[in-house]
Design an enzyme around this catalytic site. Structure first.
Site, PDB file in Angstrom:
ATOM      1  N   SER A 449      29.624  69.151  -7.090  1.00 13.73           N
ATOM      2  CA  SER A 449      28.919  68.894  -5.839  1.00 13.73           C
ATOM      3  C   SER A 449      29.517  69.815  -4.794  1.00 13.73           C
ATOM      4  O   SER A 449      30.725  69.774  -4.550  1.00 13.73           O
ATOM      5  CB  SER A 449      29.117  67.441  -5.417  1.00 13.73           C
ATOM      6  OG  SER A 449      28.652  66.585  -6.429  1.00 13.73           O
ATOM      7  N   CYS A 642      28.660  58.812  -3.739  1.00 13.36           N
ATOM      8  CA  CYS A 642      28.956  59.927  -4.637  1.00 13.36           C
ATOM      9  C   CYS A 642      30.239  59.653  -5.416  1.00 13.36           C
ATOM     10  O   CYS A 642      31.198  59.104  -4.883  1.00 13.36           O
ATOM     11  CB  CYS A 642      29.093  61.222  -3.837  1.00 13.36           C
ATOM     12  SG  CYS A 642      29.509  62.618  -4.904  1.00 13.36           S
ATOM     13  N   ASP A 687      24.773  60.578  -5.805  1.00  4.68           N
ATOM     14  CA  ASP A 687      25.139  61.806  -6.509  1.00  4.68           C
ATOM     15  C   ASP A 687      26.329  61.386  -7.375  1.00  4.68           C
ATOM     16  O   ASP A 687      27.464  61.420  -6.925  1.00  4.68           O
ATOM     17  CB  ASP A 687      25.551  62.864  -5.468  1.00  4.68           C
ATOM     18  CG  ASP A 687      25.940  64.193  -6.099  1.00  4.68           C
ATOM     19  OD1 ASP A 687      25.528  64.460  -7.244  1.00  4.68           O
ATOM     20  OD2 ASP A 687      26.658  64.973  -5.436  1.00  4.68           O
ATOM     21  N   TRP A 689      28.339  60.897 -11.338  1.00  3.68           N
ATOM     22  CA  TRP A 689      28.510  61.513 -12.643  1.00  3.68           C
ATOM     23  C   TRP A 689      29.511  60.744 -13.480  1.00  3.68           C
ATOM     24  O   TRP A 689      30.200  59.887 -12.963  1.00  3.68           O
ATOM     25  CB  TRP A 689      28.950  62.966 -12.474  1.00  3.68           C
ATOM     26  CG  TRP A 689      30.227  63.121 -11.710  1.00  3.68           C
ATOM     27  CD1 TRP A 689      31.497  62.998 -12.211  1.00  3.68           C
ATOM     28  CD2 TRP A 689      30.389  63.445 -10.323  1.00  3.68           C
ATOM     29  NE1 TRP A 689      32.425  63.222 -11.235  1.00  3.68           N
ATOM     30  CE2 TRP A 689      31.791  63.496 -10.070  1.00  3.68           C
ATOM     31  CE3 TRP A 689      29.517  63.692  -9.273  1.00  3.68           C
ATOM     32  CZ2 TRP A 689      32.308  63.787  -8.804  1.00  3.68           C
ATOM     33  CZ3 TRP A 689      30.046  63.979  -8.028  1.00  3.68           C
ATOM     34  CH2 TRP A 689      31.420  64.018  -7.801  1.00  3.68           C
TER      35      TRP A 689
HETATM   36  P1  FAD Z   1      35.544  68.383 -20.320  1.00  2.00           P
HETATM   37  O1  FAD Z   1      36.247  69.238 -21.279  1.00  2.00           O
HETATM   38  O2  FAD Z   1      34.087  68.568 -20.182  1.00  2.00           O
HETATM   39  O3  FAD Z   1      35.850  66.862 -20.647  1.00  2.00           O
HETATM   40  C1  FAD Z   1      35.249  65.849 -19.861  1.00  2.00           C
HETATM   41  C2  FAD Z   1      35.330  64.497 -20.560  1.00  2.00           C
HETATM   42  O4  FAD Z   1      34.577  64.515 -21.773  1.00  2.00           O
HETATM   43  C3  FAD Z   1      36.726  64.079 -21.003  1.00  2.00           C
HETATM   44  O5  FAD Z   1      37.442  63.474 -19.983  1.00  2.00           O
HETATM   45  C4  FAD Z   1      36.404  63.107 -22.105  1.00  2.00           C
HETATM   46  O6  FAD Z   1      36.073  61.859 -21.583  1.00  2.00           O
HETATM   47  C5  FAD Z   1      35.200  63.716 -22.748  1.00  2.00           C
HETATM   48  N1  FAD Z   1      35.632  64.543 -23.889  1.00  2.00           N
HETATM   49  C6  FAD Z   1      35.711  65.895 -23.933  1.00  2.00           C
HETATM   50  N2  FAD Z   1      36.143  66.310 -25.135  1.00  2.00           N
HETATM   51  C7  FAD Z   1      36.347  65.201 -25.869  1.00  2.00           C
HETATM   52  C8  FAD Z   1      36.790  64.970 -27.215  1.00  2.00           C
HETATM   53  N3  FAD Z   1      37.125  65.962 -28.016  1.00  2.00           N
HETATM   54  N4  FAD Z   1      36.833  63.704 -27.652  1.00  2.00           N
HETATM   55  C9  FAD Z   1      36.507  62.676 -26.850  1.00  2.00           C
HETATM   56  N5  FAD Z   1      36.096  62.832 -25.565  1.00  2.00           N
HETATM   57  C10 FAD Z   1      36.012  64.071 -25.078  1.00  2.00           C
HETATM   58  N6  FAD Z   1      33.812  66.828 -10.823  1.00  2.00           N
HETATM   59  C11 FAD Z   1      34.647  67.070  -9.793  1.00  2.00           C
HETATM   60  O7  FAD Z   1      35.868  67.104  -9.969  1.00  2.00           O
HETATM   61  N7  FAD Z   1      34.163  67.322  -8.524  1.00  2.00           N
HETATM   62  C12 FAD Z   1      32.840  67.309  -8.251  1.00  2.00           C
HETATM   63  O8  FAD Z   1      32.440  67.545  -7.115  1.00  2.00           O
HETATM   64  C13 FAD Z   1      31.938  67.052  -9.328  1.00  2.00           C
HETATM   65  N8  FAD Z   1      30.597  67.030  -9.123  1.00  2.00           N
HETATM   66  C14 FAD Z   1      29.759  66.786 -10.163  1.00  2.00           C
HETATM   67  C15 FAD Z   1      28.377  66.767  -9.925  1.00  2.00           C
HETATM   68  C16 FAD Z   1      27.504  66.535 -10.966  1.00  2.00           C
HETATM   69  C17 FAD Z   1      26.018  66.523 -10.718  1.00  2.00           C
HETATM   70  C18 FAD Z   1      28.008  66.312 -12.272  1.00  2.00           C
HETATM   71  C19 FAD Z   1      27.080  66.082 -13.421  1.00  2.00           C
HETATM   72  C20 FAD Z   1      29.365  66.333 -12.509  1.00  2.00           C
HETATM   73  C21 FAD Z   1      30.257  66.562 -11.461  1.00  2.00           C
HETATM   74  N9  FAD Z   1      31.632  66.600 -11.686  1.00  2.00           N
HETATM   75  C22 FAD Z   1      32.477  66.828 -10.627  1.00  2.00           C
HETATM   76  C23 FAD Z   1      32.206  66.503 -13.058  1.00  2.00           C
HETATM   77  C24 FAD Z   1      32.350  67.910 -13.633  1.00  2.00           C
HETATM   78  O9  FAD Z   1      31.074  68.474 -13.878  1.00  2.00           O
HETATM   79  C25 FAD Z   1      33.094  67.960 -14.974  1.00  2.00           C
HETATM   80  O10 FAD Z   1      32.545  67.032 -15.850  1.00  2.00           O
HETATM   81  C26 FAD Z   1      34.560  67.683 -14.855  1.00  2.00           C
HETATM   82  O11 FAD Z   1      35.133  68.620 -13.968  1.00  2.00           O
HETATM   83  C27 FAD Z   1      35.254  67.792 -16.215  1.00  2.00           C
HETATM   84  O12 FAD Z   1      34.998  69.040 -16.789  1.00  2.00           O
HETATM   85  P2  FAD Z   1      35.986  69.689 -17.830  1.00  2.00           P
HETATM   86  O13 FAD Z   1      35.261  70.811 -18.506  1.00  2.00           O
HETATM   87  O14 FAD Z   1      37.294  69.989 -17.216  1.00  2.00           O
HETATM   88  O15 FAD Z   1      36.210  68.508 -18.882  1.00  2.00           O
END
Ligand code: FAD
Length: 689
Positions: A449, A642, A687, A689
């Site tokens: 966001s 949010c 908003d 997630w």
């Molecule tokens: P990822 O690697 O994608 O992991 C995320 C989660 O997936 C893990 O914590 C776990 O629960 C699960 N997971 C992943 N791999 C495994 C596995 N092997 N086994 C089991 N479970 C697993 N985030 C913010 O910090 N700030 C924001 O402003 C924000 N805004 C958003 C707005 C929208 C519309 C949406 C959809 C999401 C938003 N997010 C925000 C969340 C953000 O998009 C990410 O999901 C977040 O930062 C995590 O991403 P990552 O790639 O680091 O983690």
């Protein structure tokens, strides 16, 4: 006077715009969302391809089409899995299709011995995914009409439906429910149940698996299909190229598309074509030692990207080197990582999910979601390729037993390589690379966001991202999120560490051919409906604990700017929550600056969950302010939430109902009705997630 270059460009743009208007964009493929004007980037490749599904099926000899409406790739993945299974188990001639690529006014011309499947995700507040908007509007439209004029219109159509949703949202699986209803009303015949998967309960994968077997049985009975022993047939040919090396100019080393390979990519930048944006500035927001939250300023001034306050920015991550190595090694590809391969579909309707020729390393690093949870179905698919019988037996057990799989795999957050490594006790696996392309999902951009106001900084996008870390029992190293740890490495590099390895993870920070050097990150912008009232004098109530505060930083920034510009700005209350003032109080100093400008118009209410003897959350403080909140709502205040969808957003919704009920002296059911109506009227926006 002579025309200079700029005039010519402007004239050409007007001409093209006019042409696009009169042809409704049909020359390039239809697009609705102005942020999804993908014609230049991708649809040129599609130009000349038919949007006529009946013709497409005839030409390619298909009798089963699987349409998907997908936002984050899961629905698309399920569609591919259904296609694969339909072919290998029942000999169906299947194809997967993006809803965006076809017209639907001739759905009635699909012969009744063919089958159409719909795999449909619901997004946000019960909305269709971006690629399904047109289909959804068409099929649920009041005056939907078809080419043949049958009665009932879709009497010929036999279909199967599965939806992906999240029960923490108000409109759970509304997409599949509404499409199913519309199809039934039009006289189409559904085979099996309309399945529903629930991400909120964390059972999506199991819901899908539990739905598909009875569906296949019903389909086989209906269409007289004979089940055969499933043998693996690759969808892609993967040819190693001895004539090319990773330094050959035509080899993709992670460049997202041809334009990026050949030079500086041009816009429009969108979900198919990211902009490689410089990060202007980045810093840590938390004072706590064991947790990180990043603030980043992404500079989009070198692009035509625009955003509006409340929109989302998508970050295209790359995988950490350690997991890339693990993946390549487990499949015996470690020493071949730089070998160049050409990947081609073995059948015309399959799409290679990345550009080629490329290297194994680039495919795994830039295009595969290798750290994600493993699907049980994929584990079963890989069993025949196990390096020994013991491993094969264990894989078959894992693939067949839901509880055993949960205990051994999900609970430890194992990704595919970690699982295979552990099951085979380190032996390498000889799996056709096509099976990996088919079975591992595409690496997805992560959304954030936007935490700045476009009025204040139209060409700089702020993000506020908490770095994902989970300490898990039974796993020696904590789970680390893909995108956020990559961003953390970028931040460390920007702040002076030449070779950052946050938590021992290393990233190819300078990107393919060092094109991301100087701290760049690939991004695109996604339009959202999360918006301030157009009349700034309307009061706003914002609830955003943790990183849920991100868009509200943008909102408050914007209201302060409007006030400076002499506009009459209404009451602006922000409910924020964090653990402790000296740990994770985001933007503590900044709020004081906005307060100086907005005065009494701005109020920040903070819930510290770990400072006192009792845990205090935003919803508790909302309740304390019941009277004021109700008064503001009666003055038509906009109410925003949010952050965490699973718990917080739900509780806030419930608390608001209680407040209205108490303050207005109406029964709770009536108050819930009022909250529902607020949502319908956009006076209550989420908003989450
Ligand atoms: P990822 O690697 O994608 O992991 C995320 C989660 O997936 C893990 O914590 C776990 O629960 C699960 N997971 C992943 N791999 C495994 C596995 N092997 N086994 C089991 N479970 C697993 N985030 C913010 O910090 N700030 C924001 O402003 C924000 N805004 C958003 C707005 C929208 C519309 C949406 C959809 C999401 C938003 N997010 C925000 C969340 C953000 O998009 C990410 O999901 C977040 O930062 C995590 O991403 P990552 O790639 O680091 O983690």
């Amino acid at each position: 006077a002579e025309l200079d270059t700029l005039d010519i460009i402007v004239l050409a743009a007007i001409l093209l715009g006019t042409l696009a208007y009169f042809t409704k964009g049909s020359l390039w493929g239809k697009t609705k969302d102005p942020y999804a004007t993908s014609f230049a980037a991708t649809n040129t490749a599609k130009a000349g391809k038919t949007r006529n599904i009946v013709q497409k099926m005839e030409e390619s000899g298909k009798n089963c089409i699987i349409f998907y409406g997908s936002q984050t790739g899961t629905a698309e993945d399920y569609a591919s899995r259904l296609a694969k299974e339909g072919k290998s188990r029942f000999g169906l001639e299947t194809m997967v299709a993006d809803l965006e690529d076809y017209d639907f006014d001739n759905l009635d011309a699909i012969p009744s011995d063919k089958i159409v499947m719909f795999v449909l995700a619901t997004y946000g507040e019960g909305e269709p995914t971006d690629n399904a908007v047109e289909f959804y509007e068409f099929i649920t439209g009041e005056d939907v009409s078809f080419s043949q004029g049958n009665d009932p219109p879709l009497d010929n159509l036999h279909y199967v439906a599965f939806g992906l949703g999240n029960n923490t949202y108000e409109h759970y699986n509304s997409m599949v429910r509404n499409v199913n209803k519309a199809l039934e009303k039009l006289g189409a015949h559904r085979i099996g149940e309309a399945g529903e998967g629930d991400d909120g309960a964390g059972t999506m994968e199991e819901d899908f698996l539990a739905w598909k077997d009875p569906m296949w049985a019903a389909l086989a009975a209906k269409m007289g299909l004979e089940e055969r022993e499933a043998v693996y047939e690759p969808i892609f040919s993967v040819v190693e190229r001895e004539d090319l090396t990773k330094d050959s100019p035509e080899v993709y080393l992670g460049e997202p598309n041809k334009m990026h390979l050949e030079g500086a990519a041009k816009g429009p930048f969108n979900a198919h074509n990211p902009y490689i944006a410089p990060i202007a500035e980045s810093h840590e927001l938390f004072s706590a030692k064991d947790r990180n939250c990043l603030h980043m300023e992404i500079d989009v001034s070198g692009s035509n990207l625009t955003y509006q306050t409340g929109d989302h920015v998508a970050v295209w991550p790359t995988n950490p080197g350690e997991e890339v190595d693990r993946f390549l090694n487990v499949f015996g590809l470690g020493s071949k990582r730089d070998t160049v391969v050409t990947v081609k579909p073995l059948e015309p309707t399959a799409k290679v999910p990345f550009p080629t020729p490329t290297t194994y390393d680039a495919i795994v690093r830039y295009h595969m979601e290798i750290c994600a949870p493993v699907s049980r179905q994929f584990v079963a698919t890989l069993a025949p390729f196990a390096p020994d019988n013991e491993t094969k037996a264990e894989m078959t057990k894992l693939g067949g037993d839901k509880d055993y799989f949960h205990e051994k795999v999900n609970a430890h957050h194992l990704n595919i390589a970690r699982l295979l490594e552990s099951v085979s006790k380190g032996k390498t696996w000889n799996v056709p690379f096509s099976a990996l392309i088919e079975g591992v999902t595409k690496l997805q951009p992560r959304y954030y966001s936007i935490s700045s106001s476009s009025l204040v900084q139209p060409k700089k996008i702020s993000i506020t991202a908490v770095v994902e870390t989970q300490i898990l029992p039974g796993r020696e190293d904590p789970f680390r999120g893909v995108a956020t740890n990559y961003l953390l490495a970028l931040k460390e590099k920007q702040n002076g560490d030449p070779n950052p390895t946050p938590f021992g993870l290393s990233y190819e920070i300078t990107g393919p051919r060092n094109k991301y050097d100087g701290i760049h990150v690939p991004v695109h912008v996604r339009h959202s409906n999360f918006k301030l009232p157009s009349d700034p004098s309307k009061p706003v109530i914002m609830v955003g604990p943790g990183t849920g505060v991100a868009p509200f930083r943008g909102f408050v920034q914007e209201r302060a700017k409007l006030a400076e510009n002499g506009e009459n700005v209404g009451k602006t209350i922000l409910f924020f929550g964090c653990r402790r003032r000296n740990e994770d109080f985001l933007y503590e100093k900044e709020w004081e600056e906005y307060k100086k400008i907005l005065g009494d118009k701005f109020e920040l209410v903070v819930a510290f969950s770990r400072e006192g003897p009792k845990k205090v959350y935003v919803q508790h403080l909302l309740k304390e302010r019941a009277k004021e909140i109700n008064e503001l709502l009666e003055q038509k205040a906009f109410f925003y939430v949010c952050g965490d969808a699973a718990n917080m957003a739900r509780e806030v919704n419930a608390v608001l109902g209680q407040i209205i009920s108490e303050q207005r002296g109406v029964p709770e059911t009536k108050a819930e009705e009022i909250v529902k109506n607020m949502r319908a009227a956009n006076q209550y926006q989420e908003d989450v997630w």
